[in-house]
Design a protein around this motif. Sequence first.
Motif, PDB file in Angstrom:
ATOM      1  N   GLY A 100       0.830  -0.155  -5.039  1.00 55.57           N
ATOM      2  CA  GLY A 100      -0.461   0.044  -5.180  1.00 55.57           C
ATOM      3  C   GLY A 100      -1.342   0.489  -4.002  1.00 55.57           C
ATOM      4  O   GLY A 100      -0.651   1.112  -3.207  1.00 55.57           O
ATOM      5  N   LEU A 101      -2.497   0.548  -3.901  1.00 57.30           N
ATOM      6  CA  LEU A 101      -3.271   1.025  -2.841  1.00 57.30           C
ATOM      7  C   LEU A 101      -4.056  -0.098  -2.281  1.00 57.30           C
ATOM      8  O   LEU A 101      -4.719  -1.094  -2.912  1.00 57.30           O
ATOM      9  CB  LEU A 101      -4.144   2.166  -3.331  1.00 57.30           C
ATOM     10  CG  LEU A 101      -3.638   3.552  -3.788  1.00 57.30           C
ATOM     11  CD1 LEU A 101      -3.105   3.343  -5.074  1.00 57.30           C
ATOM     12  CD2 LEU A 101      -4.568   4.480  -3.576  1.00 57.30           C
ATOM     13  N   GLN A 102      -4.241  -0.116  -0.892  1.00 55.22           N
ATOM     14  CA  GLN A 102      -5.286  -1.177  -0.158  1.00 55.22           C
ATOM     15  C   GLN A 102      -6.311  -0.225   0.432  1.00 55.22           C
ATOM     16  O   GLN A 102      -6.110   0.883   0.996  1.00 55.22           O
ATOM     17  CB  GLN A 102      -4.537  -1.854   0.761  1.00 55.22           C
ATOM     18  CG  GLN A 102      -3.572  -2.776   0.267  1.00 55.22           C
ATOM     19  CD  GLN A 102      -2.945  -3.653   1.363  1.00 55.22           C
ATOM     20  OE1 GLN A 102      -3.190  -3.660   2.606  1.00 55.22           O
ATOM     21  NE2 GLN A 102      -2.000  -4.692   1.056  1.00 55.22           N
ATOM     22  N   PHE A 103      -7.539  -0.829   0.662  1.00 58.90           N
ATOM     23  CA  PHE A 103      -8.615  -0.221   1.318  1.00 58.90           C
ATOM     24  C   PHE A 103      -9.320  -1.116   2.276  1.00 58.90           C
ATOM     25  O   PHE A 103      -9.369  -2.734   1.741  1.00 58.90           O
ATOM     26  CB  PHE A 103      -9.403   0.615   0.427  1.00 58.90           C
ATOM     27  CG  PHE A 103     -10.258   0.021  -0.512  1.00 58.90           C
ATOM     28  CD1 PHE A 103      -9.437  -0.268  -1.723  1.00 58.90           C
ATOM     29  CD2 PHE A 103     -11.496  -0.478  -0.336  1.00 58.90           C
ATOM     30  CE1 PHE A 103     -10.287  -1.208  -2.680  1.00 58.90           C
ATOM     31  CE2 PHE A 103     -12.274  -1.152  -1.466  1.00 58.90           C
ATOM     32  CZ  PHE A 103     -11.598  -1.430  -2.539  1.00 58.90           C
ATOM     33  N   ALA A 104     -10.042  -0.825   3.188  1.00 63.02           N
ATOM     34  CA  ALA A 104     -10.832  -1.705   3.805  1.00 63.02           C
ATOM     35  C   ALA A 104     -12.050  -2.268   2.982  1.00 63.02           C
ATOM     36  O   ALA A 104     -12.754  -1.523   2.207  1.00 63.02           O
ATOM     37  CB  ALA A 104     -11.455  -1.170   5.286  1.00 63.02           C
ATOM     38  N   ASP A 132       0.836  -1.162   0.179  1.00 63.04           N
ATOM     39  CA  ASP A 132       0.066   0.090  -0.088  1.00 63.04           C
ATOM     40  C   ASP A 132       1.015   1.314  -0.083  1.00 63.04           C
ATOM     41  O   ASP A 132       1.843   1.322   0.659  1.00 63.04           O
ATOM     42  CB  ASP A 132      -0.783  -0.058   1.389  1.00 63.04           C
ATOM     43  CG  ASP A 132      -1.700   1.289   1.164  1.00 63.04           C
ATOM     44  OD1 ASP A 132      -2.611   1.632   0.277  1.00 63.04           O
ATOM     45  OD2 ASP A 132      -1.582   2.072   2.260  1.00 63.04           O
ATOM     46  N   ALA A 133       0.345   2.213  -0.584  1.00 60.95           N
ATOM     47  CA  ALA A 133       0.990   3.525  -0.804  1.00 60.95           C
ATOM     48  C   ALA A 133       0.865   4.493   0.452  1.00 60.95           C
ATOM     49  O   ALA A 133       0.309   5.413   0.262  1.00 60.95           O
ATOM     50  CB  ALA A 133       0.686   4.465  -1.974  1.00 60.95           C
ATOM     51  N   ASN A 134       1.159   3.798   1.561  1.00 63.51           N
ATOM     52  CA  ASN A 134       1.017   4.676   2.858  1.00 63.51           C
ATOM     53  C   ASN A 134       2.253   5.512   2.870  1.00 63.51           C
ATOM     54  O   ASN A 134       3.195   5.501   2.086  1.00 63.51           O
ATOM     55  CB  ASN A 134       0.982   3.780   4.123  1.00 63.51           C
ATOM     56  CG  ASN A 134       1.937   2.653   4.213  1.00 63.51           C
ATOM     57  OD1 ASN A 134       3.187   2.981   3.917  1.00 63.51           O
ATOM     58  ND2 ASN A 134       1.449   1.403   4.705  1.00 63.51           N
ATOM     59  N   GLU A 135       2.125   6.350   4.089  1.00 63.80           N
ATOM     60  CA  GLU A 135       3.472   7.334   3.853  1.00 63.80           C
ATOM     61  C   GLU A 135       4.556   6.638   4.174  1.00 63.80           C
ATOM     62  O   GLU A 135       5.770   7.026   3.388  1.00 63.80           O
ATOM     63  CB  GLU A 135       3.237   8.339   5.099  1.00 63.80           C
ATOM     64  CG  GLU A 135       2.095   9.303   5.318  1.00 63.80           C
ATOM     65  CD  GLU A 135       2.100  10.172   4.120  1.00 63.80           C
ATOM     66  OE1 GLU A 135       3.243  10.883   3.852  1.00 63.80           O
ATOM     67  OE2 GLU A 135       1.458  10.439   3.315  1.00 63.80           O
ATOM     68  N   MET A 136       4.770   5.767   4.846  1.00 61.87           N
ATOM     69  CA  MET A 136       6.119   5.135   5.083  1.00 61.87           C
ATOM     70  C   MET A 136       6.604   4.355   3.800  1.00 61.87           C
ATOM     71  O   MET A 136       7.700   4.433   3.382  1.00 61.87           O
ATOM     72  CB  MET A 136       6.158   4.100   6.255  1.00 61.87           C
ATOM     73  CG  MET A 136       6.012   4.513   7.468  1.00 61.87           C
ATOM     74  SD  MET A 136       7.363   5.568   8.010  1.00 61.87           S
ATOM     75  CE  MET A 136       8.494   4.739   8.444  1.00 61.87           C
ATOM     76  N   ALA A 137       5.674   3.630   3.166  1.00 61.23           N
ATOM     77  CA  ALA A 137       6.042   3.178   1.802  1.00 61.23           C
ATOM     78  C   ALA A 137       6.431   4.061   0.816  1.00 61.23           C
ATOM     79  O   ALA A 137       7.292   3.898  -0.070  1.00 61.23           O
ATOM     80  CB  ALA A 137       4.742   2.014   1.253  1.00 61.23           C
ATOM     81  N   LEU A 138       5.542   5.199   0.859  1.00 60.72           N
ATOM     82  CA  LEU A 138       6.159   6.124  -0.240  1.00 60.72           C
ATOM     83  C   LEU A 138       7.466   6.774  -0.055  1.00 60.72           C
ATOM     84  O   LEU A 138       8.303   7.119  -0.939  1.00 60.72           O
ATOM     85  CB  LEU A 138       4.948   7.480  -0.144  1.00 60.72           C
ATOM     86  CG  LEU A 138       3.604   7.040  -0.852  1.00 60.72           C
ATOM     87  CD1 LEU A 138       2.621   8.008  -0.708  1.00 60.72           C
ATOM     88  CD2 LEU A 138       3.643   6.637  -2.378  1.00 60.72           C
ATOM     89  N   ALA A 139       7.857   7.072   1.352  1.00 65.12           N
ATOM     90  CA  ALA A 139       9.017   7.528   1.832  1.00 65.12           C
ATOM     91  C   ALA A 139      10.173   6.495   1.193  1.00 65.12           C
ATOM     92  O   ALA A 139      11.322   6.959   1.041  1.00 65.12           O
ATOM     93  CB  ALA A 139       9.047   7.827   3.249  1.00 65.12           C
ATOM     94  N   ALA A 140       9.868   5.401   1.480  1.00 69.81           N
ATOM     95  CA  ALA A 140      10.806   4.255   1.197  1.00 69.81           C
ATOM     96  C   ALA A 140      11.129   4.004  -0.142  1.00 69.81           C
ATOM     97  O   ALA A 140      11.850   3.035  -0.806  1.00 69.81           O
ATOM     98  CB  ALA A 140      10.439   3.150   2.062  1.00 69.81           C
ATOM     99  N   GLY A 141       9.924   4.562  -0.977  1.00 65.33           N
ATOM    100  CA  GLY A 141       9.854   4.320  -2.428  1.00 65.33           C
ATOM    101  C   GLY A 141       9.661   2.605  -2.717  1.00 65.33           C
ATOM    102  O   GLY A 141      10.061   2.243  -3.965  1.00 65.33           O
TER     103      GLY A 141
END
Length: 485
Positions: free
Chosen positions: A421-425, A408-417
């Motif tokens: 994709g994206l996950q949702f409930a 998921d493209a959460n803040e940490m994953a984006l920062a780490a590159g």
Amino acid sequence: MRVLALASEIYPLVKTGGLADVAGALPLALAKEKVEMRTLIPGYPAVMAKIEAARAVHRYEEFYGGPARLLRAKAGALQLYVIDAAHLFNRPGAIYQGPDGADWPDNAVRYAALARAGADIVRGYDVNYRPDVVHAHDWQAGLVAAFIRFDGAPERPGVVATIHNLAFQGRYPRETLGALGLPPEAFAVDGVEYYGGVGFLKAALHFADRVTTVSPTYAQEIRTAEGGMGLDGLLRARGDAVSGVLNGVDVDVWDPATDPLLPAHFSADAMKGRAACRKALQEAMRLAPDPDALLVGVVSRLTWQKGLDLLPDAVGKLGRDNIQFAMLGAGDSDLEHRFRALASEYAGRIGLRVGYDEALARLIQAGSDALLVPSRFEPCGLTQLCALRYGSVPIVARVGGLADTIVDANEMALAAGVATGLQFAPGSSERLAEALSRAASLKRDAGLWRTMQANGMATDVSWTRPARRYLQIYRDAMRDARGGD
Ligand code: ADP
């Protein structure tokens, strides 16, 4: 190592779903690990027409209501056994259902026969062959685990059962027991008995040495009351004999650099062809030729499981986001109807094709910006793996194999590159609409979107790792079988 697999469908001979893809791909991947896999399948008309070099290794005068032959055969690189029993399998049309769309009334007997033939191979009905492991796929193959136990040979192969979808369990009334060829003592809680009837999948989960399902998260979910569909207690009781192994995809077949069904080719280093595919997709689906829209693809069976019934509501909640949809699917007529209405309401923004179309499925993967998979439950899911390979960013519900395969493209994953994709409930049109809006805003940052695409295309979705996991599980099952019951 010699492994006898049992499957009710196998790609490319006969396919209704992901099970066929797995049954067809696994033998080829395992061959690289020095596993010799043969697969026993029913002799449906499509199978009988396509097999090569068939020869009978055993003839049954009477096999569940008629004569039958056990054939050894090949199809391309696949090594097969085929049950040629016309009274059971020589029927036109769909493999599980009759012309009225209802399941064949004798499905319990048809698939008991598949399992019985598997146990007969274990008993040496092909004099040149003894498997070290029997691998039963889904409920249709499930009774083989019971037959092998009740045959009671002093030495038996390890038995592995794989659940591709727990929603399909092969549950039949008690009265069918007599026709299945099992001894009366099999009807017990420690046997094939399941809520007062006969449970094919239950029997497999009870008697197999090892049980696998097709993702680690689904392996956890099916141990819970919410996800266990009545079998969670048994699955919990089996402890660490139950594990999850992700499916792969055939990366030679699913390769955007060579796919003959695409109008243009591309790869992670040369993405120009992808723009041509996007344009071709907009044309094919009669979408506005808008280069800025987030073009969301859907390739799916249209059923409750897949959560697409949430989409019409979600579309109404999208507000000003510039999002287009290219949808391909078939299934529930009610859902087909709703999508037809939606597509005409949003002409130019929502393109729809009802049906099964391999070429369009690939064009959607190659031309969409994102692929939507909003399932309520998903044992593994293959479409999101194909999307990764084709540079379409998966937007997935956080369930089962979808949760395991998409970062998921959460803040940490984006920062780490590292986002892919994206996950949702799952299960709500609000969460679905939010995820679509989030994707639209991520796409406005072209560099970031490009990194997500590149990460996806670099993800290893091949069968190499899963094949090694299966090899280990086969070894464990052999050890368990030798260790006694
Ligand atoms: P399931 O087995 O539950 O249907 P999976 O994602 O595991 O879901 O596998 C579905 C397979 O069938 C994928 O290879 C997907 O591309 C394909 N598929 C599903 N619907 C269609 C369709 N309408 N046209 C073409 N291919 C489809």
